[in-house]
Design a protein around this motif. Structure first.
Motif, mmCIF file in Angstrom:
data_model
loop_
_atom_site.group_PDB
_atom_site.id
_atom_site.type_symbol
_atom_site.label_atom_id
_atom_site.label_comp_id
_atom_site.label_asym_id
_atom_site.label_seq_id
_atom_site.Cartn_x
_atom_site.Cartn_y
_atom_site.Cartn_z
ATOM 1 N N PRO A 178 0.808 -1.222 0.000
ATOM 2 C CA PRO A 178 0.000 0.000 0.000
ATOM 3 C C PRO A 178 0.842 1.273 0.000
ATOM 4 N N ALA A 179 1.952 1.249 0.705
ATOM 5 C CA ALA A 179 2.795 2.451 0.747
ATOM 6 C C ALA A 179 3.353 2.761 -0.632
ATOM 7 N N VAL A 180 3.801 1.725 -1.322
ATOM 8 C CA VAL A 180 4.379 1.920 -2.650
ATOM 9 C C VAL A 180 3.287 2.315 -3.647
ATOM 10 N N VAL A 181 2.107 1.730 -3.488
ATOM 11 C CA VAL A 181 0.971 2.119 -4.323
ATOM 12 C C VAL A 181 0.652 3.603 -4.126
ATOM 13 N N GLY A 182 0.608 4.033 -2.866
ATOM 14 C CA GLY A 182 0.361 5.444 -2.568
ATOM 15 C C GLY A 182 1.402 6.318 -3.231
ATOM 16 N N ASN A 183 2.630 5.850 -3.180
ATOM 17 C CA ASN A 183 3.732 6.602 -3.754
ATOM 18 C C ASN A 183 3.591 6.783 -5.258
ATOM 19 N N PHE A 184 3.247 5.716 -5.981
ATOM 20 C CA PHE A 184 3.198 5.930 -7.428
ATOM 21 C C PHE A 184 1.897 6.565 -7.892
ATOM 22 N N TRP A 185 0.837 6.431 -7.097
ATOM 23 C CA TRP A 185 -0.375 7.180 -7.446
ATOM 24 C C TRP A 185 -0.150 8.674 -7.275
ATOM 25 N N LYS A 186 0.722 9.027 -6.357
ATOM 26 C CA LYS A 186 1.079 10.431 -6.190
ATOM 27 C C LYS A 186 1.632 10.976 -7.501
#
Lengths: 320, 315
Positions: free
Chosen positions: B137-145
């Motif tokens: 989830p953290a990495v997902v949040g990062n690339f959605w940014k």
């Protein structure tokens, strides 16, 4: 069975359902494909508008693929004077890529280390939780244990606890015990989080193995231990493997504990990736490269082992 | 039956041999096998929880080791429950919970229903749809940014492509009215497959003969859907809602990476707020009380919900 069943949808219904699902799947893939593409762009291409989405080609939407993002991800670089650059020809293809910005590679970045930490902690905690989980699951499955249901519920209920609620004392505890920012500390912590699922999943697998085999082995003069690891374990291998994948994916993905309890030595990749900084702001191609490398193993695992994984996900609902 | 065989063999076996066969007693083995698990859970789950409760009645600050720790009774709790800002965080959490669950249930159920039509290649496409929920989830949040970046982001481009709006006229992460929706979109993208899988398990648990009987009674497809499919899947759906509810109440990593709680505190969900209090302002005692309140809230809501769920199942 009749050849015609009312519950089998007609060809047209299937076609329509298939089209809609595939459409959703394609839309859902756009962000992932985009990140994979961005990893192969140069920084200006990555932030150009309108976006460039065709590999190669001279059209406005085309970009020349480059490994710059990956080079930046794995290296640290410094700017050098023209004289230095002229005096020292590039040593490798990676060096050559950096030269276009008047820079040279001075060493590896921390990404490799962080990735390695993710692997060590992931596999360490997976091994430990599957090991302990298998023992406990066997005991719960085969022996009469007083208050077994209560114990099992206790084991499961620990999973409902919000990580932040226990993060404060764990932080203090780790600080006192010298476990902060160590591999051992993170392995123990992830094991504690994973073990509840491991015990429950493995118990359901063990329950499915008939007890007759062990009993035969016991009569043949095996001890309980021997019967356990020579007879039961081989039969539970599939269950153990799929449980391991689950534990591994959790440990691989975990962020909240990692960001609170690790800073350098034992930091895993998820807290590290967002901090990759390039020249003049975030280096998006390098971040995208890191994200791609980090997510790829999980995606491959998911596709290869889909049957076992899907069973684990719906486990809570199907068991009831 | 086989147990009796064992007993018979045991009786006729000479004593020294019997001891060797049995080795450790089953009881001893059972406890040796279970003890490490229980010990680990007590040490890393239960002990910290008790410690949190104890800390919540003090003014302890973890970054000041030498400072005297005073017992201040329930003052931490009083301060939290009367703090208006915390209610704003609760509202942000409620907005997030409501919309993510609603969207995920609607889309997830629809997808499961379509997949259950068993078109060719459905398991391959199911796997592809499931991919997002396996990711960090953290990495997902990062690339959605990155996708949400104003002006250059793919999201803005796609929206402007379909609606004709100027791509630089809105910022998903930077605008107070859009940021709460940006986290709803990502969470829905990521977790709809979870609801879908559970609904699928529900749909597959409905035996064919019920539909066949309905068909004989000439019930229309529409009626079959509302009187068979929906009620039979409902317990599964409610369980999916429970899991998503608990998870999203705890939501931290995805949103921290995506918005960091901003702009202002529009997307500052309770757990992000809690992390700020505990690890940025270092108000350990206060944050412990906060953690306990959240914990009690989750458990309270979840157990009320489980009661309702059991009622549905009984019907």
């Amino acid at each position: 069975m009749t050849s015609f069943s009312v519950t089998t949808p007609s060809g047209r219904t299937k076609w329509l359902a298939g089209t809609l699902v595939i459409l959703y799947a394609l839309i859902t893939m756009i962000p992932l494909v985009w990140i994979a593409l961005t990893g192969f762009k140069s920084p200006p291409d990555a932030i150009s508008y309108p976006p460039k989405y065709i590999i190669g080609g001279d059209s406005e939407a085309g970009f020349q693929p480059t490994l710059e993002g990956y080079v930046n991800l794995f290296t640290t670089r410094t700017r050098q004077t023209q004289e230095y650059l002229d005096a020292n020809p590039p040593e490798s293809w990676a060096d050559e890529i950096v030269r276009q910005y008047d820079m040279v590679i001075v060493g590896p970045s921390k990404f490799g280390e962080r990735f390695l930490n993710s692997i060590i902690i992931g596999f360490g905690s997976t091994f430990l939780s599957v090991f302990l989980g298998t023992l406990a699951a066997y005991a719960f499955s085969r022996f009469k244990i007083p208050l077994a249901d209560d114990l099992l519920f206790f084991i499961l209920s620990t999973r409902m606890m919000p990580p932040i609620a226990v993060a404060i004392p764990i932080f203090l505890m780790f600080r006192n015990l010298g476990l902060s920012d160590t591999h051992l500390g993170m392995i123990l912590l992830y094991t504690a989080v994973n073990i509840s699922l491991a015990v429950w999943l493995l118990k359901s697998f063990m329950d499915g193995i008939p007890t007759e085999y062990e009993e035969a082995a016991l009569i043949d003069g095996y001890t309980r231990f021997q019967a356990f690891y020579k007879v039961v374990l081989p039969q539970a291998a599939t269950g153990i493997a799929s449980t391991a994948i689950f534990c591994l994916i959790f440990a691989w993905n975990e962020y909240a504990f990692a960001v609170l309890l690790t800073t350098a030595e034992a930091q895993t990749a998820p807290p590290f990736i967002p901090t990759i900084i390039g020249v003049g702001g975030l280096d998006w191609p390098a971040i995208a490269a890191g994200v791609t490398l980090f997510l790829l193993p999980v995606m491959v695992f998911t596709i290869l082992l889909r049957k076992h994984l899907l069973r684990g996900i719906t486990f809570g609902a199907v068991r009831k | 039956m086989s147990e009796r065989t064992i007993e018979r063999v045991a009786r006729t076996t000479p004593a020294p041999l019997a001891r060797r066969i049995k080795g450790l007693s089953d009881r001893a083995i059972a406890w040796i096998f279970i003890a490490p698990t229980i010990f680990l859970l007590l040490a890393i789950n239960i002990f910290p929880l008790i410690w949190t409760i104890q800390l919540s009645f003090t003014n302890y600050k973890a970054n000041r080791v030498g400072r005297e720790v005073k017992n201040i009774g329930t003052r931490n709790y009083e301060r939290i429950l009367t703090d208006g800002d915390i209610w704003l965080n609760m509202q942000a959490t409620a907005h997030f919970l409501f919309w993510t669950i609603l969207l995920q249930v609607l889309i997830g159920f629809a997808l499961a229903w379509l997949i259950n039509k068993k078109f060719r290649g459905n398991d391959l496409w199911t796997t592809i749809i499931v991919l997002p929920m396996m990711l960090s989830p953290a990495v997902v949040g990062n690339f959605w940014k990155f996708l949400y970046q104003p002006q250059i982001g793919l999201f803005n481009y796609i929206v402007s492509f379909f609606t004709g709006r100027d791509p630089s006229s809105f910022e998903m992460l930077g605008q107070v009215n859009l940021a709460p929706w940006s986290i709803v979109i990502v969470d829905t993208w990521m977790w709809t497959p979870f609801v879908m899988l559970i609904c699928l398990a529900g749909l597959r648990s409905i035996p064919d003969y019920i539909y066949e009987a309905a068909e004989i009674d000439r019930a229309s497809k529409w009626r079959q859907f509302w009187t068979i499919t929906v009620p039979m899947v409902l317990p599964f759906l409610m369980l999916a809602v429970l899991f998503r509810g608990i998870e999203n109440f705890k939501m931290f990593d995805l949103v921290v990476q995506l918005t960091g709680g901003g702009p202002g505190s529009t997307t500052e969900l309770t757990s992000i707020n809690l992390k700020r209090e505990a690890f940025e302002k270092w108000r350990t005692g206060y944050a412990s009380a906060y953690a306990i309140i959240l914990f009690v809230a989750v458990f309270g809501l979840a157990s009320i919900y489980v009661k309702a769920l059991n009622k549905v199942k009984e019907r």
